[in-house]
Design a protein around this motif. Structure first.
Motif, PDB file in Angstrom:
ATOM      1  N   ASP A  29       0.821  -1.205   0.000  1.00  0.00           N
ATOM      2  CA  ASP A  29       0.000   0.000   0.000  1.00  0.00           C
ATOM      3  C   ASP A  29       0.860   1.263   0.000  1.00  0.00           C
ATOM      4  O   ASP A  29       0.596   2.214  -0.740  1.00  0.00           O
ATOM      5  N   LYS A  30       1.893   1.268   0.852  1.00  0.00           N
ATOM      6  CA  LYS A  30       2.790   2.427   0.915  1.00  0.00           C
ATOM      7  C   LYS A  30       3.505   2.637  -0.420  1.00  0.00           C
ATOM      8  O   LYS A  30       3.676   3.769  -0.878  1.00  0.00           O
ATOM      9  N   GLU A  31       3.911   1.533  -1.030  1.00  0.00           N
ATOM     10  CA  GLU A  31       4.656   1.631  -2.285  1.00  0.00           C
ATOM     11  C   GLU A  31       3.781   2.189  -3.400  1.00  0.00           C
ATOM     12  O   GLU A  31       4.227   3.008  -4.207  1.00  0.00           O
ATOM     13  N   GLU A  32       2.510   1.754  -3.451  1.00  0.00           N
ATOM     14  CA  GLU A  32       1.599   2.242  -4.482  1.00  0.00           C
ATOM     15  C   GLU A  32       1.365   3.745  -4.334  1.00  0.00           C
ATOM     16  O   GLU A  32       1.345   4.479  -5.336  1.00  0.00           O
ATOM     17  N   GLU A  33       1.183   4.200  -3.096  1.00  0.00           N
ATOM     18  CA  GLU A  33       1.004   5.631  -2.857  1.00  0.00           C
ATOM     19  C   GLU A  33       2.257   6.402  -3.253  1.00  0.00           C
ATOM     20  O   GLU A  33       2.187   7.434  -3.942  1.00  0.00           O
ATOM     21  N   TYR A  34       3.403   5.899  -2.851  1.00  0.00           N
ATOM     22  CA  TYR A  34       4.687   6.549  -3.114  1.00  0.00           C
ATOM     23  C   TYR A  34       4.953   6.687  -4.608  1.00  0.00           C
ATOM     24  O   TYR A  34       5.377   7.744  -5.091  1.00  0.00           O
ATOM     25  N   ASP A  35       4.694   5.619  -5.358  1.00  0.00           N
ATOM     26  CA  ASP A  35       4.993   5.609  -6.789  1.00  0.00           C
ATOM     27  C   ASP A  35       4.144   6.607  -7.579  1.00  0.00           C
ATOM     28  O   ASP A  35       4.524   6.996  -8.690  1.00  0.00           O
ATOM     29  N   GLN A  36       3.006   7.000  -7.032  1.00  0.00           N
ATOM     30  CA  GLN A  36       2.125   7.936  -7.734  1.00  0.00           C
ATOM     31  C   GLN A  36       2.501   9.398  -7.505  1.00  0.00           C
ATOM     32  O   GLN A  36       2.044  10.284  -8.228  1.00  0.00           O
ATOM     33  N   LEU A  37       3.326   9.660  -6.521  1.00  0.00           N
ATOM     34  CA  LEU A  37       3.684  11.032  -6.174  1.00  0.00           C
ATOM     35  C   LEU A  37       4.803  11.562  -7.062  1.00  0.00           C
ATOM     36  O   LEU A  37       5.733  10.824  -7.411  1.00  0.00           O
ATOM     37  N   LEU A  38       4.693  12.833  -7.428  1.00  0.00           N
ATOM     38  CA  LEU A  38       5.667  13.490  -8.317  1.00  0.00           C
ATOM     39  C   LEU A  38       5.840  12.708  -9.620  1.00  0.00           C
ATOM     40  O   LEU A  38       6.909  12.681 -10.211  1.00  0.00           O
ATOM     41  N   GLN A  39       4.761  12.090 -10.056  1.00  0.00           N
ATOM     42  CA  GLN A  39       4.802  11.260 -11.252  1.00  0.00           C
ATOM     43  C   GLN A  39       4.290  12.044 -12.445  1.00  0.00           C
ATOM     44  O   GLN A  39       3.164  12.525 -12.457  1.00  0.00           O
ATOM     45  N   LEU A  40       5.137  12.192 -13.450  1.00  0.00           N
ATOM     46  CA  LEU A  40       4.752  12.859 -14.684  1.00  0.00           C
ATOM     47  C   LEU A  40       4.566  11.821 -15.780  1.00  0.00           C
ATOM     48  O   LEU A  40       5.333  10.860 -15.875  1.00  0.00           O
ATOM     49  N   GLU A  41       3.569  12.016 -16.599  1.00  0.00           N
ATOM     50  CA  GLU A  41       3.312  11.079 -17.686  1.00  0.00           C
ATOM     51  C   GLU A  41       4.472  11.081 -18.674  1.00  0.00           C
ATOM     52  O   GLU A  41       4.955  12.133 -19.101  1.00  0.00           O
ATOM     53  N   GLY A  42       4.950   9.891 -19.000  1.00  0.00           N
ATOM     54  CA  GLY A  42       6.010   9.779 -19.990  1.00  0.00           C
ATOM     55  C   GLY A  42       7.413   9.798 -19.430  1.00  0.00           C
ATOM     56  O   GLY A  42       8.381   9.719 -20.185  1.00  0.00           O
ATOM     57  N   THR A  43       7.555   9.898 -18.109  1.00  0.00           N
ATOM     58  CA  THR A  43       8.889   9.862 -17.499  1.00  0.00           C
ATOM     59  C   THR A  43       8.788   9.311 -16.083  1.00  0.00           C
ATOM     60  O   THR A  43       7.783   9.498 -15.410  1.00  0.00           O
ATOM     61  N   GLU A  44       9.821   8.609 -15.657  1.00  0.00           N
ATOM     62  CA  GLU A  44       9.878   8.073 -14.302  1.00  0.00           C
ATOM     63  C   GLU A  44      10.676   8.981 -13.372  1.00  0.00           C
ATOM     64  O   GLU A  44      10.816   8.697 -12.181  1.00  0.00           O
TER      65      GLU A  44
END
Length: 281
Positions: A81-96
């Motif tokens: 759950d923590k990882e899913e939340e974390y991965d969505q933050l500061l996430q721009l489409e088309g770049t990691e």
């Protein structure tokens, strides 16, 4: 004319030696160009965001950071759950990429990615889960990690050259934050006290393995937030683009160097064959 196996072996060894000699240089140049391209792409994507989108992403990261303050070392433990939340933050489409680190003293600019998986650390810098996201503000302590001594890329190899008073910048969603080195320590991997979050401070720590080749400890270079001076370099997408002429020149130079070494090896091989043939005559 019969070619002896020993001559073939010598020729193959020369080719292998030439390849090994060129590999670190070629690989480092290739990765540098890839990193530069990735940084340029990230900056372009942040410039394409509307002000509202930018603020929303930034505020989400700030809210996440607030939840970390006062937590114990369990914050470093990753669950689904923590990882899913974390991965969505500061996430721009088309770049990691989540951010950029720029260290002028060692002429280093690298993208920062979520997490510290080996796939990330082989090519760039990773943000350590459980530490503050790189958006600054009181009560934050961002920790980013990079390898030392890779033959394929320098990464954090040279951060050992940093001294107290040196500065570096973190740029996230177009927001540039400047930090001044105030503490340099060497600790065991299990010693996490130096990564604590101070409710009244804004810290960023650069982390790498040490000593080189042994990697039993961690070198921590911490900086505290300072005002960005008027002489600080402004980051824009144009500043990180590599001229096609330069890229082509580098590529041609590498190819010519390899061809030159290959021709030298062929010449040596031919000489060996001629000498063998002369002795027989």
């Amino acid at each position: 004319m019969k070619v002896r196996k020993s001559n073939i072996i010598v020729f193959l060894l020369l080719i292998i030696s030439a390849s090994l000699l060129l590999y670190p240089t070629v690989s480092n140049l290739w990765n540098s160009m890839h990193q530069t391209s990735a940084v340029g792409s990230y900056i372009t994507k942040t410039e394409d965001l509307s002000e509202e989108q930018n603020q929303q992403l930034y505020q989400q990261a700030q809210e996440y950071n607030k939840k970390l303050v006062g937590q114990n070392l369990d914050r470093f433990i990753i669950d689904k759950d923590k990882e899913e939340e974390y991965d969505q933050l500061l996430q721009l489409e088309g770049t990691e990429i989540m951010s950029i680190v720029d260290i002028p003293k060692i002429n280093l600019r690298l993208p920062i990615y979520h997490g510290t998986d080996e796939a990330v650390l082989q090519i760039a810098i990773g943000h350590i889960f459980g530490t503050s996201l790189p958006v600054g503000g009181e009560g934050t302590h961002t920790v980013i990690s990079g390898h030392t001594g890779l033959t394929s890329s320098k990464l954090f190899t040279d951060i050992e050259k940093l001294e107290k008073g040196d500065v570096f910048t973190i740029t996230t969603l177009g927001h540039e934050m400047t930090y001044q080195v105030d503490k340099i320590t060497v600790v065991l991997p299990t010693e996490l006290n130096d990564l604590a979050i101070d409710p009244k401070e804004d810290f960023v720590t650069l982390q790498t393995c040490t000593p080189y080749g042994v990697n039993t400890h961690r070198l921590l270079v911490r900086g505290h937030r300072i005002e960005s001076g008027s002489t600080e370099r402004q980051i824009s997408s144009d500043a990180v683009e590599v001229s096609p002429l330069i890229s082509n020149a580098i590529g041609i130079s590498i190819i010519l160097s390899f061809v030159g070494i290959l021709r030298l090896n062929v010449w040596i091989f031919d000489k060996l064959l001629c000498n063998k043939h002369s002795r027989k005559l």
